[in-house]
Every structure is written in structure tokens, then in C-alpha cells.
Design a protein around this motif. Sequence first.
Motif: not given
Length: 143
Positions: A1-5, A19-22, A120-121, A135-136
Motif C-alpha cells: 500500500x502506498x500513501x502520499x502526504x 496505529x488504530x489497527x496494531x 514502512x518506507x 507486509x501489512x
Amino acid sequence: MTFYTESAAQTIELGKKIGSFLRPGDIIALQGTLAAGKTTLTKGIAAALNIDEDITSPTFTLVSVYEGRMPLYHMDVYRLEGGDDFLDLGAEEMLYGDGLCVIEWSEKIMSELPAHTIVIGLSAENEKRTVTIENWKYGDFAL
Ligand SMILES: Nc1ncnc2c1ncn2[C@@H]1O[C@H](COP(=O)(O)OP(=O)(O)OP(=O)(O)O)[C@@H](O)[C@H]1O
Ligand SMILES: [Mg+2]
């Protein structure tokens, strides 16, 4: 999965979402150069664990422990030579413990991390950050 901020605040929001999933026993290996946003993302993860302390890079202390809905072991292995140094630090107790491990500069010690580690890169270009999650195991989500 890739996100852009596009701002530190957005990276914190992404960290909160992650964090809400962990769950206890999870390990997050953070990768990316100086100021890529590893600590910023960790601030969001910590907030999702109901930790209200300020999170800073444990570059000199190597590990900071915070108490939230589970313990957060926040490590920064920038100053370590490699895997043996990491184990000497007592890493196994944290890696196989009852909390969440978040490891900055994890490139250095990947050989010591278990197969279920979430990687997470982060890469930076001006204010933009590309955040790639590998690896999520908790299913897709949107920011
Ligand atoms: N989109 C963004 N996401 C995250 N941080 C951003 C963003 N845009 C700008 N920044 C800034 O980039 C810096 C990121 O610093 P941060 O301490 O999170 O990096 P780091 O990867 O932990 O660095 P270090 O390797 O020194 O520990 C902060 O000053 C933050 O305000
Ligand atoms: Mg940092």
C-alpha cells in the motif's frame, strides 16, 4: 500500500490510522533517510495507542518505552553497527514481548526481525512524503 502526504500533520494522521489497527507483538520497521518523517509517523502511531507524551527520536537513548493501550518500544538504531549490537541491547525481549515495536533506521538490523514485521518506507521530496507499507496484514484502508 502506498500513501502520499503533503505535511507533517498528514503524516501524523496516517500514523494514527496505522496505529488504530496494531496489536501486541506487532513490529514496525521504519526505513528512510534523515528527516524522512519516521518520528513524525511514530507520533501518530503513539497517539492511536493513547500515549499523550511527546515522542522524540531516541537517537542517543536507543529505546524509549511509553505506556499506552499497550507498551510502545520506540527504537532508533542509527548509531548501532548491526544485528549483534541490537541483540546486546536486549531487543529480543521487546520484539517477542507484549507491546508494539517501532524501529527507526531498521535497514541496519533487518536480519534480526521476524517474518511478520511490517515494513514502512518513507521518502521525501520537499513537503511531500511517499509512504509505502509492506507486509501489512490488516486489510486495505484509506487515509
Ligand atoms: N509530509 C511530511 N511528513 C512528515 N514530515 C514532514 C512532512 N513535511 C515536512 N516534514 C518535516 O520533516 C521533518 C521530519 O522529521 P522526523 O523527525 O519525523 O524525521 P525522521 O525520519 O525521524 O528523522 P531522523 O532520521 O533524524 O530520526 C519534520 O521537521 C517535519 O515537520
Ligand atoms: Mg527520527
